[in-house]
Design an enzyme around this catalytic site. Structure first.
Site: not given
Length: 368
Positions: A102, A199
């Site tokens: 990410c 997440c």
């Protein structure tokens, strides 16, 4: 004064980082990243980041700071570069770190690219790491002052160009100071718990989440001699070094716990054995990403092999796109897909993705 995009996750760290950038005189615009087309499918409340609640917290913090605030839709890029990569890596028997991915592909590539295209000078985030200008004029990435919060490992994917446009205001602070500052600034996130886990796995059940996407892929769990101990529904549910959840039933001959030693994704074979067989002292890696110049010749250094893991003394050698790491002291339970991040002192040299490991042969010296 610089025009900066403040990546505001909705947590206390990014809010205080944005506040410090404003206080330093920069022209700051707050941005929250929408990473899912259906935010309710991601973590909610205090268990993670990237949720609807987090977007609201980020907006309220921006209001307190008096800065413009926008939500940038990065859901397509996140799905392609992070979520799909995570699934593919597990399907191939590897253990990825989606936070590094990410940072590499979203927070410091797609976001920075968009920010620069819009006329901003850089991005400010709440990561705990330090930036210094080296003797050569390059920007160096260093460990944070707060060793317990240091995030230099997950930033080891950043290039020199990305570092030149990055700002990490929290690198010289400890977490208690940051929370106290948030309270003084009347930021409601001052006591918000830190985010944890992945997440995009809403309930924290990685194996169940992968099973929904990969379906049943039956295989067997075997001892090192090939004895079948039981069947399983998918090798992606296991990681090298895993002990819990194996449900082997039959104890080992020596009565000691067994650990996952190897995962063969084509046949679905998961091999287990004693803990000492997890030790490795040679790593091979590819996809190197250097924060500055690549090492020229053998580099005596330290390496970190997992987030918040210990440092290991090592020698690193680079041959084009291949990296070989020889550990002076064996490490335990290192899996292909993990990142090896290279340090000289507190400075991050760069990172690479582990593709293979060599085990120390028990009872035969150090395996060299």
């Amino acid at each position: 004064m610089a025009r900066l995009v403040a990546a505001m996750s909705g947590g206390v760290d990014s809010a205080v980082a944005a506040a410090r950038a404003v206080e330093a005189g920069h022209d700051v615009t707050g941005v929250h990243l929408a990473l899912s087309r259906n935010p309710r499918s991601y973590r909610s409340g205090a268990r993670g980041c990237c949720s609807i609640e987090d977007a609201g917290d980020a907006r309220r913090a921006a209001d307190v700071l008096g800065i413009p605030f926008y939500v940038w839709d990065m859901s397509t890029e996140f799905a392609d570069e992070v979520v799909d990569d995570f699934v593919a890596e597990y399907a191939a028997g590897r253990t990825p770190n989606p936070c590094l991915r990410c940072n590499e592909k979203i927070k410091f590539a797609a976001v920075l690219d968009r920010a620069l295209a819009l006329g901003f000078d850089g991005v400010v985030t709440g990561h705990y790491a330090l930036l210094e200008t080296g003797a050569s004029g390059d920007v160096e990435l260093h460990r944070a002052q707060d060793a317990g919060k240091d995030q230099s490992y997950v930033l080891g994917v950043l290039t020199q160009e990305q570092l030149r446009h990055s700002h990490f205001p929290l690198g010289g602070s400890v977490k208690t100071e940051v929370r106290a500052e948030a309270a003084r600034r009347d930021l409601q996130v001052a006591t918000k718990p830190d985010s944890h886990d992945i997440c995009f796995v809403a309930d924290g059940d990685n194996a169940g989440w992968l099973a929904e996407r990969l379906g049943p892929r039956p295989g067997t769990i075997v001892d090192e001699d090939g004895t079948v101990l039981r069947e399983h529904d998918g090798a992606y549910a296991y990681t090298i070094g895993q002990r819990r959840g194996l449900r082997l039933g039959v104890p080992a001959d020596d009565g000691k716990p067994r650990f996952v030693l190897d995962i063969e994704p084509v046949s679905g074979t998961v091999t287990v054995g004693p803990r000492e067989r997890l030790l490795v002292d040679v790593l091979e890696a590819d996809r190197p990403l250097w924060c500055g110049p690549a090492p020229d010749g053998p580099l005596e250094c330290t390496v970190q092999l997992r987030a918040h893991g210990a440092e290991h003394r090592a020698v690193v050698e680079v041959d084009g796109g291949l990296v070989r790491v020889r550990l002076h002291d064996p490490a335990e339970g290192i899996a292909p897909g993990q990142a090896v991040v290279v340090y000289v002192g507190t400075r991050v040299v760069g990172s690479a993705t582990i593709t293979a490991t060599s085990r120390v042969e028990v009872g035969v010296g150090d395996g060299r």
